[in-house]
Scaffold this motif. Sequence first.
Motif, short mmCIF file in Angstrom:
data_model
loop_
_atom_site.label_atom_id
_atom_site.label_comp_id
_atom_site.label_asym_id
_atom_site.label_seq_id
_atom_site.Cartn_x
_atom_site.Cartn_y
_atom_site.Cartn_z
N GLY A 1 0.79 -1.23 0.00
CA GLY A 1 0.00 0.00 0.00
C GLY A 1 0.82 1.28 0.00
O GLY A 1 0.54 2.20 -0.78
N THR A 2 1.85 1.36 0.86
CA THR A 2 2.64 2.59 0.96
C THR A 2 3.36 2.91 -0.33
O THR A 2 3.32 4.04 -0.83
CB THR A 2 3.66 2.48 2.12
N ASP A 3 4.04 1.91 -0.91
CA ASP A 3 4.78 2.13 -2.15
C ASP A 3 3.86 2.49 -3.30
O ASP A 3 4.18 3.37 -4.11
CB ASP A 3 5.59 0.87 -2.51
N LEU A 4 2.71 1.83 -3.38
CA LEU A 4 1.75 2.13 -4.45
C LEU A 4 1.24 3.56 -4.34
O LEU A 4 1.18 4.28 -5.35
CB LEU A 4 0.57 1.15 -4.37
N THR A 5 0.90 3.98 -3.13
CA THR A 5 0.32 5.30 -2.94
C THR A 5 1.32 6.41 -3.26
O THR A 5 1.00 7.37 -3.96
CB THR A 5 -0.18 5.47 -1.49
N THR A 6 2.55 6.30 -2.76
CA THR A 6 3.56 7.33 -3.03
C THR A 6 3.96 7.35 -4.50
O THR A 6 4.25 8.41 -5.06
CB THR A 6 4.80 7.13 -2.15
N GLU B 1 6.46 8.28 5.10
CA GLU B 1 6.59 8.15 6.55
C GLU B 1 5.22 8.16 7.23
O GLU B 1 4.97 7.41 8.18
CB GLU B 1 7.46 9.30 7.09
N TYR B 2 4.33 9.02 6.73
CA TYR B 2 2.98 9.13 7.30
C TYR B 2 2.16 7.87 7.04
O TYR B 2 1.42 7.39 7.91
CB TYR B 2 2.29 10.35 6.68
N LEU B 3 2.30 7.30 5.84
CA LEU B 3 1.45 6.19 5.42
C LEU B 3 1.89 4.83 5.95
O LEU B 3 1.07 3.92 6.08
CB LEU B 3 1.41 6.13 3.88
N GLU B 4 3.15 4.67 6.28
CA GLU B 4 3.68 3.35 6.68
C GLU B 4 2.91 2.72 7.83
O GLU B 4 2.46 1.56 7.73
CB GLU B 4 5.16 3.47 7.03
N PRO B 5 2.69 3.40 8.97
CA PRO B 5 1.93 2.76 10.06
C PRO B 5 0.47 2.53 9.71
O PRO B 5 -0.15 1.57 10.18
CB PRO B 5 2.06 3.75 11.22
N ILE B 6 -0.11 3.39 8.86
CA ILE B 6 -1.51 3.23 8.47
C ILE B 6 -1.70 1.94 7.69
O ILE B 6 -2.64 1.16 7.95
CB ILE B 6 -1.98 4.44 7.63
N ALA C 1 1.90 11.35 13.08
CA ALA C 1 0.51 11.56 12.67
C ALA C 1 -0.07 10.28 12.09
O ALA C 1 -1.25 9.95 12.30
CB ALA C 1 0.44 12.68 11.64
N GLY C 2 0.74 9.52 11.36
CA GLY C 2 0.30 8.24 10.81
C GLY C 2 0.01 7.22 11.90
O GLY C 2 -0.97 6.47 11.82
N TRP C 3 0.86 7.20 12.93
CA TRP C 3 0.62 6.28 14.04
C TRP C 3 -0.66 6.65 14.79
O TRP C 3 -1.35 5.78 15.33
CB TRP C 3 1.81 6.27 15.00
N GLY C 4 -1.01 7.93 14.81
CA GLY C 4 -2.27 8.34 15.43
C GLY C 4 -3.46 7.69 14.75
O GLY C 4 -4.37 7.19 15.41
N VAL C 5 -3.44 7.65 13.42
CA VAL C 5 -4.50 7.00 12.65
C VAL C 5 -4.53 5.50 12.94
O VAL C 5 -5.59 4.91 13.17
CB VAL C 5 -4.32 7.25 11.14
N ALA C 6 -3.35 4.87 12.93
CA ALA C 6 -3.27 3.42 13.14
C ALA C 6 -3.79 3.02 14.52
O ALA C 6 -4.58 2.07 14.66
CB ALA C 6 -1.82 2.95 12.97
N PHE C 7 -3.36 3.74 15.54
CA PHE C 7 -3.82 3.43 16.90
C PHE C 7 -5.33 3.60 17.04
O PHE C 7 -6.00 2.83 17.73
CB PHE C 7 -3.10 4.31 17.93
#
Length: 445
Positions: free
Chosen positions: A113-118, A136-141, A200-206
């Motif tokens: 997902g991360t590689d595709l999106t960026t 960096e933002y998308l990785e934890p999501i 900020a990405g970890w905030g979404v994941a949590f």
Amino acid sequence: MSNKLIVDPSESRTRIAKKVTKLALPIILSNLLYTVESLVSIVLVSGISSTAVASVGYSASMLWFIYSLMALSYTGTSVLVAQRVGASKDPSPVFLWGLIISFLIALPLTFFGTDLTTFLMVKFGASEEVAKLSSEYLEPIFTFIIVGFITNTFYAAYNGYGDTKSPFKVALFMSFINISSAYLLIYGKFGFPKLEVKGAGWGVAFSEIFGLLAYLYLYLSYKKPFPIRFSLEKEVLFRILRIGTPTALERGITSLSFNVFVGMVASFGDKALAAHQVGLRVESVSFMIGFGFMIASTVISGQNFGAKNYRGLKYGISTTAHLTAFIMGLVGVFLIAFPDKLSQLLVKDKEVIHLAVYYLVIVALSQPQMAYASIYSGALKGMGKTQIPLIINITSFWFFRIIPSYIFLKIFPSPLVPWVFMSIETTLRAAIFYFAYKKTISKLV
């Protein structure tokens, strides 16, 4: 079932409006909470750089493309649960198949997902620096994307069943987790690591993780949204796919098209892109109101369609459409009156604010039209006619927004060009949806 929302055509519009508002309000508040989360994320990373603002904002836009895959499970689950409730049938098989489909779709996204999106962001015009911060933002999501998809299926089942209050309580809990953990991790407060944009990405994941735990608690403790009988009916699977696939395609193609559109703005630099993201976040308050009423219209349409109460369906949707247009029209007036003040809440850069003001004034003029488009689209989906919104949204977006913007940008190179055509396209799409809905409902009533 106590959650039936059958509309009596003899009731007053005021009473129907109250019923619709009671159903829609928790959905609206849930979506406004999501908007607040996005706004807070923008505000928190604005202390890092304008590039960080552009990265988080553009990543959120690109995630709409990825999350469009959720629509296959979400739409099929929500619509069929609503129809089966209206027809007094057990909705359990729909929910179980929805969970299975969500897991299978999300699994590969965990890894790619991360590689595709960026990759797509760069192709659409984002700078390498924006793409790097976005990664960096998308990785934890994406690490916990399966959890997010399954949580969304719970949300769909609740909405289709007519219980919108419980998801709101879960959303409130998720927002608290998102904002508090993002604050701690972006700036490294109280001994937590300083992760900046990644925080900020970890905030979404949590928030997704704790959201799923909350839904599991509600089921185990209270059997919500409904008692589940473990039965998998093949016919239900095929109906979910038949109803959900057009919506997934619609959202995927529309979202991809939207990012092509955003790429036109991004070609004018990071400040123009940041202004677009700021304006979009402010406007999203109105959009989320329309989205909440759209979900309500889908539930009302689905349950009354399942009950074969077609006259009630028509009456309920008409009332919902006019009510939503009135409310979103008021928001549009507010956007025109205070565009600078609203922009300053999110960013301090004067050039970004100047451009964001133009965006807000332009889009404010099309808020009632967006309301009508949303409600008639939701009504068609509730009846299972998901192929109609697929055709309308894609053709309208390209023929009335992207292509005219591309042509006129060669003559007038300014970010105002795509923003003007965005407002024009919304108006034309609303008219097309009205005629499509009118033709469909006339065959039933």
